[in-house]
Design a protein around this motif. Structure first.
Motif, PDB file in Angstrom:
ATOM      1  N   TYR A   1       7.189 110.372   2.853  1.00 14.93           N
ATOM      2  CA  TYR A   1       7.124 109.497   1.692  1.00 14.93           C
ATOM      3  C   TYR A   1       7.393 110.221   0.373  1.00 14.93           C
ATOM      4  O   TYR A   1       7.677 109.583  -0.640  1.00 14.93           O
ATOM      5  N   THR A   2       7.303 111.549   0.380  1.00 15.04           N
ATOM      6  CA  THR A   2       7.565 112.316  -0.836  1.00 15.04           C
ATOM      7  C   THR A   2       9.030 112.707  -0.969  1.00 15.04           C
ATOM      8  O   THR A   2       9.577 112.695  -2.073  1.00 15.04           O
TER       9      THR A   2
ATOM     10  N   ASP B   1      10.830 122.868  -1.850  1.00 11.95           N
ATOM     11  CA  ASP B   1       9.496 122.324  -1.583  1.00 11.95           C
ATOM     12  C   ASP B   1       9.461 121.588  -0.242  1.00 11.95           C
ATOM     13  O   ASP B   1       8.468 121.655   0.478  1.00 11.95           O
ATOM     14  N   PHE B   2      10.539 120.877   0.073  1.00 11.61           N
ATOM     15  CA  PHE B   2      10.605 120.210   1.378  1.00 11.61           C
ATOM     16  C   PHE B   2      10.527 121.238   2.499  1.00 11.61           C
ATOM     17  O   PHE B   2       9.766 121.075   3.458  1.00 11.61           O
ATOM     18  N   TRP B   3      11.306 122.300   2.375  1.00 10.15           N
ATOM     19  CA  TRP B   3      11.286 123.340   3.414  1.00 10.15           C
ATOM     20  C   TRP B   3       9.886 123.939   3.553  1.00 10.15           C
ATOM     21  O   TRP B   3       9.376 124.098   4.669  1.00 10.15           O
TER      22      TRP B   3
ATOM     23  N   ALA C   1      12.012 107.689  -3.140  1.00  7.44           N
ATOM     24  CA  ALA C   1      10.839 108.558  -3.226  1.00  7.44           C
ATOM     25  C   ALA C   1      10.867 109.344  -4.532  1.00  7.44           C
ATOM     26  O   ALA C   1      11.931 109.606  -5.109  1.00  7.44           O
ATOM     27  N   GLU C   2       9.691 109.729  -4.985  1.00  2.00           N
ATOM     28  CA  GLU C   2       9.579 110.406  -6.284  1.00  2.00           C
ATOM     29  C   GLU C   2      10.399 111.689  -6.322  1.00  2.00           C
ATOM     30  O   GLU C   2      10.986 112.032  -7.342  1.00  2.00           O
ATOM     31  N   ARG C   3      10.464 112.406  -5.199  1.00  2.00           N
ATOM     32  CA  ARG C   3      11.199 113.672  -5.148  1.00  2.00           C
ATOM     33  C   ARG C   3      12.237 113.617  -4.024  1.00  2.00           C
ATOM     34  O   ARG C   3      12.380 114.558  -3.243  1.00  2.00           O
ATOM     35  N   GLU C   4      12.941 112.525  -3.956  1.00  2.00           N
ATOM     36  CA  GLU C   4      13.888 112.303  -2.856  1.00  2.00           C
ATOM     37  C   GLU C   4      14.961 113.386  -2.831  1.00  2.00           C
ATOM     38  O   GLU C   4      15.539 113.746  -3.850  1.00  2.00           O
ATOM     39  N   ILE C   5      15.218 113.909  -1.648  1.00  2.00           N
ATOM     40  CA  ILE C   5      16.314 114.850  -1.437  1.00  2.00           C
ATOM     41  C   ILE C   5      17.435 114.118  -0.697  1.00  2.00           C
ATOM     42  O   ILE C   5      17.179 113.196   0.076  1.00  2.00           O
ATOM     43  N   ILE C   6      18.654 114.531  -0.966  1.00  2.00           N
ATOM     44  CA  ILE C   6      19.815 113.843  -0.397  1.00  2.00           C
ATOM     45  C   ILE C   6      20.160 114.470   0.938  1.00  2.00           C
ATOM     46  O   ILE C   6      20.554 115.638   1.021  1.00  2.00           O
ATOM     47  N   LEU C   7      19.979 113.696   2.009  1.00  2.00           N
ATOM     48  CA  LEU C   7      20.336 114.111   3.356  1.00  2.00           C
ATOM     49  C   LEU C   7      21.263 113.054   3.952  1.00  2.00           C
ATOM     50  O   LEU C   7      21.304 111.915   3.476  1.00  2.00           O
ATOM     51  N   PRO C   8      22.015 113.405   5.008  1.00  2.00           N
ATOM     52  CA  PRO C   8      22.794 112.377   5.699  1.00  2.00           C
ATOM     53  C   PRO C   8      21.901 111.221   6.140  1.00  2.00           C
ATOM     54  O   PRO C   8      20.772 111.434   6.587  1.00  2.00           O
ATOM     55  N   GLY C   9      22.414 109.993   6.005  1.00  2.00           N
ATOM     56  CA  GLY C   9      21.603 108.823   6.315  1.00  2.00           C
ATOM     57  C   GLY C   9      21.064 108.806   7.719  1.00  2.00           C
ATOM     58  O   GLY C   9      19.941 108.329   7.961  1.00  2.00           O
TER      59      GLY C   9
ATOM     60  N   SER D   1       0.298 108.448  -1.932  1.00  2.00           N
ATOM     61  CA  SER D   1       0.954 108.699  -3.218  1.00  2.00           C
ATOM     62  C   SER D   1       1.558 110.083  -3.200  1.00  2.00           C
ATOM     63  O   SER D   1       0.866 111.061  -2.930  1.00  2.00           O
ATOM     64  N   PRO D   2       2.847 110.211  -3.485  1.00  2.00           N
ATOM     65  CA  PRO D   2       3.460 111.532  -3.497  1.00  2.00           C
ATOM     66  C   PRO D   2       2.906 112.361  -4.631  1.00  2.00           C
ATOM     67  O   PRO D   2       2.785 111.895  -5.746  1.00  2.00           O
TER      68      PRO D   2
END
Length: 367
Positions: free
Chosen positions: A187-188, A51-53, A194-202, A152-153
């Motif tokens: 923000y999503t 979804d992010f992509w 975030a409600e749908r946070e994806i894990i990326l390098p900080g 709002s996400p």
């Protein structure tokens, strides 16, 4: 200089598709974008990355649509002195920008140059409250400087309509739409918690957050590093499993477990009945009924072993959710599954024949 492939599926492709072709909607079921979305949601449990992509690709499409509208308006208007002349020159040099959003490693030099110019133009030409008469821009009700309140996400636009063509927005795009799109992605998906946070390098998350919140950027280049990272992660961790499931098989895990259970029960029933009939010294004609449980058991166990229902494959169907099937329309996949189905049927018939011959022809002995 390579030319961007058409979004129309390549029916002459004699190979497995790439992830970029799938994301660009150049493939057909069962390896199309919809099937990949279902796989990421139900099997990989990481649909937020997809979804992010897709949302970043939609953001790129909004930016291109906005700039194309400006370019058309500039081409028919008289440029004004100062920044307007520079902006007009940049807009006229951009071309039609008709290529699909994708990872930077797949873009041609022309596409990279167009995307870089578009991002530079959007960074330079941010709408300001003190310049509401800037040519070619829609009015903005708020300044672009400083952080915005977080929206709002919600459900990703891609997940609401995964099959729609997001590259041609049907309505006029305002600059505020671009800003809202960039903030929604941040923000999503990216901010901690975030409600749908994806894990990326900080470092990637921090750079994107700083660019959007502190420098008020909303150009597509803001997400380039994150987008490439997510693409490579999906290509490495998710797409090979998707191809194994859809190009080498036509069943989903839930269906495989059900077939394993049925196959084991059928084989147990077949062996139990075979020994009972042998030790009751029943005739071979009576023992012919053993063909039914052995055939059923071997067929379902072979389907489990190869993740393939050969009869479904031969008639051209693939399962994408429990008891829901779609036609296999990708020619190379259809050919590959047909070949594997014939092999699985041959193995099934061979094992079934061996079991039936053994337990039907063996002499009986009444205990």
């Amino acid at each position: 200089m390579s030319k961007t492939p058409s979004p129309v599926p390549d029916l002459n492709r004699n190979r497995l598709p790439t992830l970029f072709e799938t994301l660009s909607r150049r493939t057909l079921p069962p390896v199309d974008l919809f099937s990949f979305y279902i796989y990421m949601r139900d099997q990989q449990r990481s649909v937020d990355y997809l979804d992010f992509w897709l949302d970043v690709a939609q953001h790129m499409s909004l930016c291109r649509h906005f700039v194309r509208d400006l370019r058309r308006s500039v081409l028919v208007s008289t440029p004004e002195p100062g920044d307007s002349q520079r902006s007009s020159a940049i807009l006229q040099s951009l071309g039609d920008m008709s290529h699909h959003a994708g990872p930077s490693m797949f873009a041609s030099e022309k596409e990279k140059d167009q995307d870089a110019q578009m991002s530079a133009f959007l960074r330079e030409a941010r709408p300001d409250q003190d310049r509401p008469d800037r040519p070619g821009f829609h009015d903005s009700p708020q300044s672009s400087n400083g952080p915005r309140p977080r929206p709002s996400p919600g459900i990703s636009s891609a997940s609401r309509d995964i099959t729609s063509d997001s590259h041609s927005p049907a309505h006029t795009v305002a600059r505020n739409d671009i800003r809202a799109s960039a903030e929604k992605i941040l923000y999503t998906f990216l901010l901690p918690g975030a409600e749908r946070e994806i894990i990326l390098p900080g470092s990637i998350t921090q750079d994107v957050t700083t660019a959007i919140e502190e420098y008020a950027r909303d150009d597509p280049e803001v997400f380039d590093v994150a987008k490439d990272y997510v693409f490579q992660a999906m290509e490495r961790d998710a797409f090979p499993g998707f191809l194994r499931m859809k190009a080498l098989g036509n069943l989903i895990p839930a269906s495989l477990i059900m077939r394993l259970i049925i196959g084991l029960l059928a084989m147990f029933g077949g062996f139990w009945a075979a020994f009972v009939l042998i030790f009751l010294n029943e005739t071979r004609i009576t023992r012919l009924w053993l063909i039914l449980p052995f055939t059923l058991g071997v067929y379902f166990l072979a389907s489990y072993q190869y993740s393939l229902d050969p009869i479904l494959a031969l008639v051209g169907y693939s399962e994408y959710t429990p008891f829901n099937f779609s036609r296999i329309r990708e020619p190379y996949i259809r050919k590959l599954l047909t070949q594997r189905a014939i092999m699985v049927l041959a193995v099934t018939l061979l094992i079934d024949a061996a079991l039936c011959v053994l337990f039907i022809l063996v002499p009986g002995k009444r205990l």
